[in-house]
Write a protein that holds these residues in place. Sequence first.
Motif, PDB file in Angstrom:
ATOM      1  N   SER A  14      -9.649  -4.089   1.746  1.00  0.00           N
ATOM      2  CA  SER A  14      -8.215  -4.098   1.463  1.00  0.00           C
ATOM      3  C   SER A  14      -7.580  -5.329   2.101  1.00  0.00           C
ATOM      4  O   SER A  14      -7.423  -5.388   3.329  1.00  0.00           O
ATOM      5  N   PRO A  15      -7.202  -6.335   1.299  1.00  0.00           N
ATOM      6  CA  PRO A  15      -6.533  -7.498   1.900  1.00  0.00           C
ATOM      7  C   PRO A  15      -5.200  -7.144   2.540  1.00  0.00           C
ATOM      8  O   PRO A  15      -4.792  -7.779   3.513  1.00  0.00           O
ATOM      9  N   ALA A  16      -4.512  -6.132   2.005  1.00  0.00           N
ATOM     10  CA  ALA A  16      -3.246  -5.725   2.611  1.00  0.00           C
ATOM     11  C   ALA A  16      -3.477  -5.158   4.006  1.00  0.00           C
ATOM     12  O   ALA A  16      -2.692  -5.419   4.934  1.00  0.00           O
ATOM     13  N   LEU A  17      -4.549  -4.393   4.186  1.00  0.00           N
ATOM     14  CA  LEU A  17      -4.852  -3.862   5.513  1.00  0.00           C
ATOM     15  C   LEU A  17      -5.229  -4.994   6.463  1.00  0.00           C
ATOM     16  O   LEU A  17      -4.855  -4.980   7.644  1.00  0.00           O
ATOM     17  N   ALA A  18      -5.976  -5.982   5.961  1.00  0.00           N
ATOM     18  CA  ALA A  18      -6.306  -7.136   6.790  1.00  0.00           C
ATOM     19  C   ALA A  18      -5.043  -7.875   7.214  1.00  0.00           C
ATOM     20  O   ALA A  18      -4.903  -8.304   8.362  1.00  0.00           O
ATOM     21  N   GLU A  19      -4.109  -8.031   6.271  1.00  0.00           N
ATOM     22  CA  GLU A  19      -2.827  -8.676   6.594  1.00  0.00           C
ATOM     23  C   GLU A  19      -2.067  -7.884   7.642  1.00  0.00           C
ATOM     24  O   GLU A  19      -1.537  -8.442   8.609  1.00  0.00           O
ATOM     25  N   THR A  20      -2.012  -6.573   7.466  1.00  0.00           N
ATOM     26  CA  THR A  20      -1.266  -5.741   8.401  1.00  0.00           C
ATOM     27  C   THR A  20      -1.895  -5.775   9.780  1.00  0.00           C
ATOM     28  O   THR A  20      -1.191  -5.885  10.797  1.00  0.00           O
ATOM     29  N   GLY A  21      -3.228  -5.677   9.837  1.00  0.00           N
ATOM     30  CA  GLY A  21      -3.901  -5.746  11.130  1.00  0.00           C
ATOM     31  C   GLY A  21      -3.637  -7.058  11.833  1.00  0.00           C
ATOM     32  O   GLY A  21      -3.412  -7.099  13.058  1.00  0.00           O
ATOM     33  N   SER A  22      -3.655  -8.164  11.090  1.00  0.00           N
ATOM     34  CA  SER A  22      -3.379  -9.470  11.682  1.00  0.00           C
ATOM     35  C   SER A  22      -1.936  -9.564  12.162  1.00  0.00           C
ATOM     36  O   SER A  22      -1.652 -10.170  13.198  1.00  0.00           O
ATOM     37  N   SER A  23      -1.017  -8.965  11.418  1.00  0.00           N
ATOM     38  CA  SER A  23       0.394  -9.048  11.811  1.00  0.00           C
ATOM     39  C   SER A  23       0.660  -8.266  13.087  1.00  0.00           C
ATOM     40  O   SER A  23       1.545  -8.638  13.875  1.00  0.00           O
ATOM     41  N   TYR A  24      -0.082  -7.195  13.329  1.00  0.00           N
ATOM     42  CA  TYR A  24       0.077  -6.465  14.587  1.00  0.00           C
ATOM     43  C   TYR A  24      -0.398  -7.315  15.770  1.00  0.00           C
ATOM     44  O   TYR A  24       0.190  -7.263  16.857  1.00  0.00           O
ATOM     45  N   ARG A  25      -1.460  -8.097  15.567  1.00  0.00           N
ATOM     46  CA  ARG A  25      -1.949  -8.942  16.654  1.00  0.00           C
ATOM     47  C   ARG A  25      -0.921 -10.014  17.018  1.00  0.00           C
ATOM     48  O   ARG A  25      -0.884 -10.473  18.161  1.00  0.00           O
ATOM     49  N   ARG A  26      -0.093 -10.415  16.060  1.00  0.00           N
ATOM     50  CA  ARG A  26       0.926 -11.429  16.316  1.00  0.00           C
ATOM     51  C   ARG A  26       2.276 -10.819  16.683  1.00  0.00           C
ATOM     52  O   ARG A  26       3.241 -11.551  16.914  1.00  0.00           O
ATOM     53  N   GLY A  27       2.368  -9.508  16.703  1.00  0.00           N
ATOM     54  CA  GLY A  27       3.636  -8.845  16.923  1.00  0.00           C
ATOM     55  C   GLY A  27       4.127  -8.974  18.351  1.00  0.00           C
ATOM     56  O   GLY A  27       3.421  -9.446  19.246  1.00  0.00           O
ATOM     57  N   PRO A  28       5.355  -8.515  18.576  1.00  0.00           N
ATOM     58  CA  PRO A  28       5.951  -8.633  19.913  1.00  0.00           C
ATOM     59  C   PRO A  28       5.483  -7.554  20.886  1.00  0.00           C
ATOM     60  O   PRO A  28       6.056  -7.416  21.962  1.00  0.00           O
ATOM     61  N   GLY A  29       4.472  -6.798  20.516  1.00  0.00           N
ATOM     62  CA  GLY A  29       4.016  -5.707  21.374  1.00  0.00           C
ATOM     63  C   GLY A  29       4.675  -4.403  21.005  1.00  0.00           C
ATOM     64  O   GLY A  29       5.369  -4.288  19.996  1.00  0.00           O
ATOM     65  N   ASP A  30       4.456  -3.379  21.825  1.00  0.00           N
ATOM     66  CA  ASP A  30       5.050  -2.059  21.609  1.00  0.00           C
ATOM     67  C   ASP A  30       4.655  -1.482  20.246  1.00  0.00           C
ATOM     68  O   ASP A  30       5.416  -0.750  19.624  1.00  0.00           O
ATOM     69  N   GLY A  31       3.458  -1.857  19.761  1.00  0.00           N
ATOM     70  CA  GLY A  31       2.998  -1.338  18.479  1.00  0.00           C
ATOM     71  C   GLY A  31       3.736  -1.876  17.288  1.00  0.00           C
ATOM     72  O   GLY A  31       3.760  -1.239  16.233  1.00  0.00           O
ATOM     73  N   LEU A  32       4.356  -3.065  17.399  1.00  0.00           N
ATOM     74  CA  LEU A  32       5.127  -3.662  16.312  1.00  0.00           C
ATOM     75  C   LEU A  32       4.365  -4.832  15.713  1.00  0.00           C
ATOM     76  O   LEU A  32       3.480  -5.414  16.338  1.00  0.00           O
ATOM     77  N   ALA A  33       4.730  -5.181  14.481  1.00  0.00           N
ATOM     78  CA  ALA A  33       4.071  -6.265  13.769  1.00  0.00           C
ATOM     79  C   ALA A  33       5.090  -7.326  13.409  1.00  0.00           C
ATOM     80  O   ALA A  33       6.268  -7.036  13.206  1.00  0.00           O
ATOM     81  N   SER A  34       4.623  -8.576  13.325  1.00  0.00           N
ATOM     82  CA  SER A  34       5.470  -9.659  12.831  1.00  0.00           C
ATOM     83  C   SER A  34       4.630 -10.567  11.959  1.00  0.00           C
ATOM     84  O   SER A  34       3.398 -10.446  11.906  1.00  0.00           O
ATOM     85  N   SER A  35       5.281 -11.474  11.252  1.00  0.00           N
ATOM     86  CA  SER A  35       4.629 -12.293  10.234  1.00  0.00           C
ATOM     87  C   SER A  35       3.351 -12.923  10.770  1.00  0.00           C
ATOM     88  O   SER A  35       3.364 -13.606  11.798  1.00  0.00           O
ATOM     89  N   ALA A  36       2.247 -12.688  10.034  1.00  0.00           N
ATOM     90  CA  ALA A  36       0.942 -13.196  10.444  1.00  0.00           C
ATOM     91  C   ALA A  36       0.640 -14.494   9.727  1.00  0.00           C
ATOM     92  O   ALA A  36       1.192 -14.797   8.669  1.00  0.00           O
TER      93      ALA A  36
END
Length: 675
Positions: free
Chosen positions: A197-219
Amino acid sequence: MRYRHLHTVTLGLGIVVLIDVLRVFLPSVITIFGQAATTPAELLGAFALGWFVLALAFPALLRRLGTRPVTLVAAVALAGLRLALTASPGGRAQLWLATAGLVAGLLWLAGTAAGTDRPVPGLASGLALGAVVHAGLGTYDMVWRGGWAGWAGSVVLVGLFLAGTARPAPPVEPGGGARAWLLAGPALLLTGMVALSPALAETGSSYRRGPGDGLASSAAAGDVSALFGWAVAVFLFAALARPPRGYARLLGPLALVLGAVLFAAGEPGWLGPAVLLTAAGVGACLSLAGAAAPIAAPATATAVPDPAGASDASASVEPSAPAGVAAPAVSASAGAPGRPARSSLTAVLGMLLFAVAAVGYYAAYDLGYPNAAVPVAVAGLVAVVALAPALRGGKAAPARAASWAWTGPVAAVSGLVALLATNLPAAEVAPLRPGSPPAEVRVVAYNVRMGFGLDGRFDPDGLARVVAAERPDVVLLSEVDRGWLLNGGHDTLTLLSARLRMPYVFAPAADPLWGDAVLSRFPVESARSERLAALGAPTGAQALGVTLDLGGDARLAVVATHLQPPPGREPVAQARAVAQFALGYADGRPLVVAGDLNTEPGAPAYAEFTRAGLVDAFAAARPLFTSPADDPREQIDHVLVSPGMVAGGPVAPRSTASDHLPVAVTLALPPTATG
């Protein structure tokens, strides 16, 4: 061998076409047949599953009418209906075209299974190709696009599929066909939901770049393509390589179960490992199942023909070949009695498993039961089926899977192609950094219904046009889907973020792939999310607080939420929790709270916000109806602000890009908006 490779390619292309149809059928059941959750869940589930149950009769139909002619007719129908879906205007026509396409696809699959005893190369290549094309299109598939590019791609796909189908099938060889065909549906589920799932890969990557606290931002797209490329390469290598022997054969099934457990745990940080482990595990299990045929005793005589003269049940067994000489292939009308029928039936059963698991998993978000066990149970079933010969203590035939000599390069090249083809869009514009705070900020709040309009078509372009027309500085989105297979596997947030050229912060609500988001032209200074108690509501909810740097010392606190009312009641407790969280998070700064609050002015839940001191930004424009979009009668989408902010230009522009109307307002900031 030329015909056998062509048959493998044709099977792979057919799987891609079938996946395209499923990407329309599944969300059409929700958005068109489901009528925005007004259709009873039991009836909706019965409609979705009934067509897969109907397919159980297809093996008997094939025996009665003949496998080859029925399969050809089903392939032509599948291809034609796939093209018709691109031309469909949506609505009931789309629902029934997708349903007919599904039935044709299941019939084609059953017929293909009857004449294909070594399906793993075709199944694996089809699953991988479908995922690579899905990624290359940014998860916005050709079936939804239309236009010359969408039509050209669709015509080429179905043309190649039909050209391959028109050629005669190769002779059937003894192999692990029935067991491998049983895994076709579960493999489709696990790859579409997790592994490929490329969408899941995108979402997982965006969490790694997020501000923490289980949040995601643009990957970054590079992070996404690397993870997805590795997943494709690992999957193909495991599926096409010669399966290991001894205890090493346990590694693939164990990896699959572990990957499913990591995915089901719902921890955003575990999505990346879940993708890679599940990809390796599904591929390995397909390889084991495809090579798990029992060794047949050599024979020197020709079996007595079936008295009924049925070609599928007759068996002409050739004498065993001398050592070092390849045994001749069994003719297409030969093999063990009933083998084609068994493969056909197991293929249909596998797709029924796909449907039961998919509907069961996602129905939990409406019915309120835990669903984490579903992908784990499917992974366990796949592992058991793959290891069945070893568990029974039987002796498996020598594997005739692809050799390592060419499997490694093929997998590596495929992974590289997947990496290069991944085209998940990104919001490339940098946030504004004004030297002095703006006098006013334009805010839009929108429940986007996972990207599907009232016509049931996935249309991120339409949503983006509606939002962009308001020239927003801040956008708050509800019902954001980032890869649910039941909705087609799209990353709606990334698609909208790129079209609006606004980076995002995303907070999960139901699970890591579904929640709320804030998009902003201003830099995000900090962000925090608070989970809300469900209190009997079917879907999870949260409150996402984002602090925006407006320039100088000015800061704006924005809280996005989507309240989920318990059955027959107001979301009073959630409203009170959001109000308390928002005021504490703002800490005296100007505050905006917006989203689909599922409560109307004057209702008990709405009163919790006004009691906390928040002001209705739309008070002067009431009544301002926002739902349903085609005949708005309810005021449930709101923008509430802290005292001192002056609202102007409040509107709910008419649109059918979602089942809600967006709300927009211009907020004049107070002179003391500094931190």
